[in-house]
Design a protein around this motif. Structure first.
Motif, PDB file in Angstrom:
ATOM      1  N   GLU A 141       0.891  -1.170   0.000  1.00  0.00           N
ATOM      2  CA  GLU A 141       0.000   0.000   0.000  1.00  0.00           C
ATOM      3  C   GLU A 141       0.913   1.199   0.000  1.00  0.00           C
ATOM      4  O   GLU A 141       1.589   1.457   1.008  1.00  0.00           O
ATOM      5  CB  GLU A 141      -0.868   0.030   1.257  1.00  0.00           C
ATOM      6  N   LEU A 142       0.982   1.896  -1.114  1.00  0.00           N
ATOM      7  CA  LEU A 142       1.989   2.952  -1.224  1.00  0.00           C
ATOM      8  C   LEU A 142       1.391   4.248  -1.744  1.00  0.00           C
ATOM      9  O   LEU A 142       0.497   4.255  -2.591  1.00  0.00           O
ATOM     10  CB  LEU A 142       3.121   2.506  -2.167  1.00  0.00           C
ATOM     11  N   GLU A 143       1.964   5.305  -1.246  1.00  0.00           N
ATOM     12  CA  GLU A 143       1.597   6.644  -1.681  1.00  0.00           C
ATOM     13  C   GLU A 143       2.796   7.218  -2.427  1.00  0.00           C
ATOM     14  O   GLU A 143       3.920   7.181  -1.913  1.00  0.00           O
ATOM     15  CB  GLU A 143       1.306   7.474  -0.422  1.00  0.00           C
ATOM     16  N   GLY A 201       4.475   3.958   2.767  1.00  0.00           N
ATOM     17  CA  GLY A 201       3.336   3.089   3.026  1.00  0.00           C
ATOM     18  C   GLY A 201       3.748   1.832   3.739  1.00  0.00           C
ATOM     19  O   GLY A 201       4.680   1.839   4.549  1.00  0.00           O
TER      20      GLY A 201
END
Ligand code: BES
Ligand code: ZN
Length: 650
Positions: free
Chosen positions: A59-61, A71
């Protein structure tokens, strides 16, 4: 020996003549009856014999201003040893914010962790004290703006100039700079990801990209086939899609996408040819992402989404062997994977062999042989008495401290040549069946050279021992140089180029435009490869006037022409050379030019100036290579008579 005579000579003289002296086995052949020995990957801190990652959820921004990904990575673990109570991961320049173990009811228990002092090549070992053996470990982290596996481009560095761009290059051991994981090809995992980006950019991964995806800054991906870490990939930018056929297409910036789709129009036929030879394509879609010219390699076989340099889009499809190559990795590499970077030839040699077979299937043997002759000449130039340790296909562990250094002609060209030898001895039909079975047998596994050897002995050599002796087989794997048994190739088209070049050198006119109009990239490459190390600048001016080499958009020509101009003191080419180095970051193309420049004090000063300007737009991997080349050379006063040929360099 003059290079211009090499093609012809190669058909007559056994290669032993070019072989370096003192062949000594650098790796002991495994005992004949052995099953796979325990393999250790010296380029990873992970301990897959204790615990293996089976699935990764990211889950990355994505933050373009900060040049970071932030994330969590959640690892699903398969514990192998009941006594194990820690998880060792590879990282490089990551900030680790938190580690947690997943418990029932979505409860997460914080875990103590330590990040070791960084090793320059391997990065930092992350030790997570799991206590017991949790099935899930979640790590919250942030990448560094200098992550070696990512490049961040400002809008000004793109074609369109409107959106920022970023992309990854995980092979060989750079995945650890953007995900904490077991960064060794011995471990395979499936993955899923959710990415948040600025809404105007399109994000892609080495996963189930949807050609019709809507740009909204929130993207999800799934890769249901287990892959090794070096095939994790991500890219984002102003990317649009153009279909080639129902299961393949091209992603690129809008200004390039149609041109790219036209250049790669044969991709569907290549997939079909590969399936006829080696069995079904197991990865669903096959798309190509065309990157900015700063991409440090020619191509990268990220599953379902090959990453490619734009420098092969030359208008006449003469460099589409790159696509054949990356596609071929869908069998050799992505399906059957080398266990460690020391077994690189299992990926790259097999792939170069398959690439040749695909080019042959689509365009005929003559065309495939052009590339083979050019590559083998390059191999001859690369093999010297100084690099004997890197010449066996099975190289010793200590010969390869940095796995990024294993892009040698050994793994590509000698590796493919070995398989061409086996094909010739066993017959094409038998050998094709053997390879098909090999891909099936080891599908989704990572194997060592010893495992290949055992398998081939049983299923190929064992069937008909008279065809290839054990000693012949092992010579390719464990000895430097190229065995005398190597089959030779004749190319009449390249022989004609030799004749034209030699006539010019002997004082007659340059080949007529009517003749050279029919030359493809390969003929020009061979023409340049056969020239002496240096020529009179006036002679180069004549060549340049006739054929406009300076300023060529063709990277294969540029990477040969510019070093020749440098060695010859033909300074009129410098503005075009500087423009090329300012635009292109593919290591294989730029490194020969920087190395040639670094050989004289004046060239070195010029190289430093050009590099300083080019640097902000270059990839960290390319920056590292150039820095090493410019630092290593304390500018000797004279040009060496035969400058050492560099490795492929990507
Ligand atoms: N997998 C390689 C690129 C690579 C190898 C990156 C080792 C990092 C470490 C890719 O398939 C490749 O071989 N690319 C070549 C293409 C060429 C042989 C057609 C390249 O980039 O030059
Ligand atoms: Zn490759």
């Amino acid at each position: 020996m003059r290079l211009s005579t090499l093609v012809i000579a190669a058909t007559l003289v056994p290669l032993a003549a070019c072989r370096p002296p003192a062949p000594e086995a650098t790796t002991e052949p495994a005992p004949l009856t052995a099953t796979a020995p325990a393999v250790r990957d010296i380029h990873s801190f992970a301990e897959p014999h204790l615990v293996k990652v089976r699935h990764l959820a990211l889950e990355l921004e994505m933050d373009f201003a900060a040049r970071t990904l932030t994330g969590t990575a959640t690892l699903q673990l398969d514990w192998q040893d009941p006594a194990a109570d820690a998880l060792l991961l590879d990282t490089r320049d990551l900030t680790i914010l938190r580690a947690e173990a997943g418990e029932a009811n979505d409860h997460w228990r914080e875990l103590p962790f330590e990040l070791a002092e960084p090793d320059q090549t391997l990065g930092s070992r992350l030790t997570i004290r799991t206590g017991g053996q949790p099935a899930l470990v979640r790590i919250a982290y942030r990448t560094s703006p200098a992550a070696s596996g990512l490049q961040w481009l400002t809008p000004a560095m793109t074609l369109g100039g409107q959106q920022p761009f970023m992309f990854s290059q995980s092979q060989q051991i750079h995945a650890r700079s953007w995900v904490p994981l077991q960064d060794t090809p011995m471990v395979r995992f499936t993955y899923e990801a959710r990415l948040r980006t600025p809404p105007q950019v399109m994000a892609l991964m080495s996963a189930d990209n949807d050609p019709a995806a809507v740009r909204d800054g929130d993207y999800t991906f799934r890769m249901p086939q287990p892959i090794p870490s070096y095939l994790l990939a991500i890219a984002a930018g102003d990317l649009v899609f153009a279909p080639i056929d129902a299961r393949s297409g091209v992603w690129a910036e809008p200004a390039l996408v149609q041109q790219a789709a036209a250049e790669f129009v044969d991709t569907g036929r290549m997939i079909a040819a590969a399936e006829r030879l080696y069995g079904p394509y197991r990865w669903d879609r096959y798309d190509i992402l065309v990157l900015p010219p700063s991409f440090p390699y020619g191509g990268m076989e990220n599953p379902r989404l090959t990453f490619a340099t734009p420098t092969v889009i030359v208008g006449d499809r003469s460099l589409v062997a790159l696509i054949a190559h990356e596609l071929a990795h869908s069998w050799s590499g992505n399906l059957v994977t080398f266990a460690t970077a020391n077994d690189a030839w299992l990926n790259e040699g097999f792939t170069t062999y398959v690439e040749g077979r695909l080019i042959e299937a689509l365009y005929g043997r003559e065309r495939a042989d052009l590339d083979r002759v050019i590559e083998r000449n390059e191999l001859r130039r690369e093999f010297t008495a100084e690099n004997l340790a890197l010449q066996p296909l099975a190289i010793a562990q200590e010969a390869l401290p940095d796995p990024d250094d294993n892009l040698t002609a050994t793994v590509y060209t000698k590796g493919a040549w070995f398989l061409q030898f086996l094909e010739q001895r066993c017959g094409r039909e038998r050998f094709d069946a053997f390879l098909r079975d090999y891909f099936e047998h080891f599908a989704f596994q990572s194997i060592s050279t010893a495992q290949f050897r055992d398998y081939a002995r049983l299923h190929l050599l064992g069937q008909d021992p008279a065809r290839v002796s054990e000693a012949e087989f092992d010579a390719w794997l464990y000895q430097p140089g190229v065995p005398d048994t190597a089959p030779q190739v004749i190319s009449s088209r390249l022989a004609a180029v030799d004749a034209a070049r030699e006539a010019w050198q002997a004082g007659t006119e340059l080949p007529e435009p009517a003749v050279t109009a029919a030359w493809s990239t390969q003929e020009w490459v061979h023409f340049l490869d056969g020239l002496p190390q240096a020529l009179d600048p006036g002679r180069l001016a004549a060549l340049d006037a006739a054929y406009q080499f300076s300023g060529t958009p063709n990277g294969e020509i540029a990477q040969r022409w510019y070093p020749l101009t440098v060695r010859s003191g033909y300074t009129a080419a410098r503005p075009a050379l500087a423009e090329f180095l300012g635009r292109v970051g593919r290591r294989k193309l730029v490194m020969p030019i920087y190395k040639a420049l670094a050989a004289t004090p004046d060239g070195l000063a010029f190289a430093r100036e050009v590099f300083a300007k080019a640097r902000p737009a270059l990839h960290p991997i390319t920056v590292g290579s150039i820095e090493a080349a410019l630092a290593a050379t304390q500018a000797p006063a004279a040009v060496p008579a035969t400058p050492p040929e560099s490795a492929n360099g990507g």
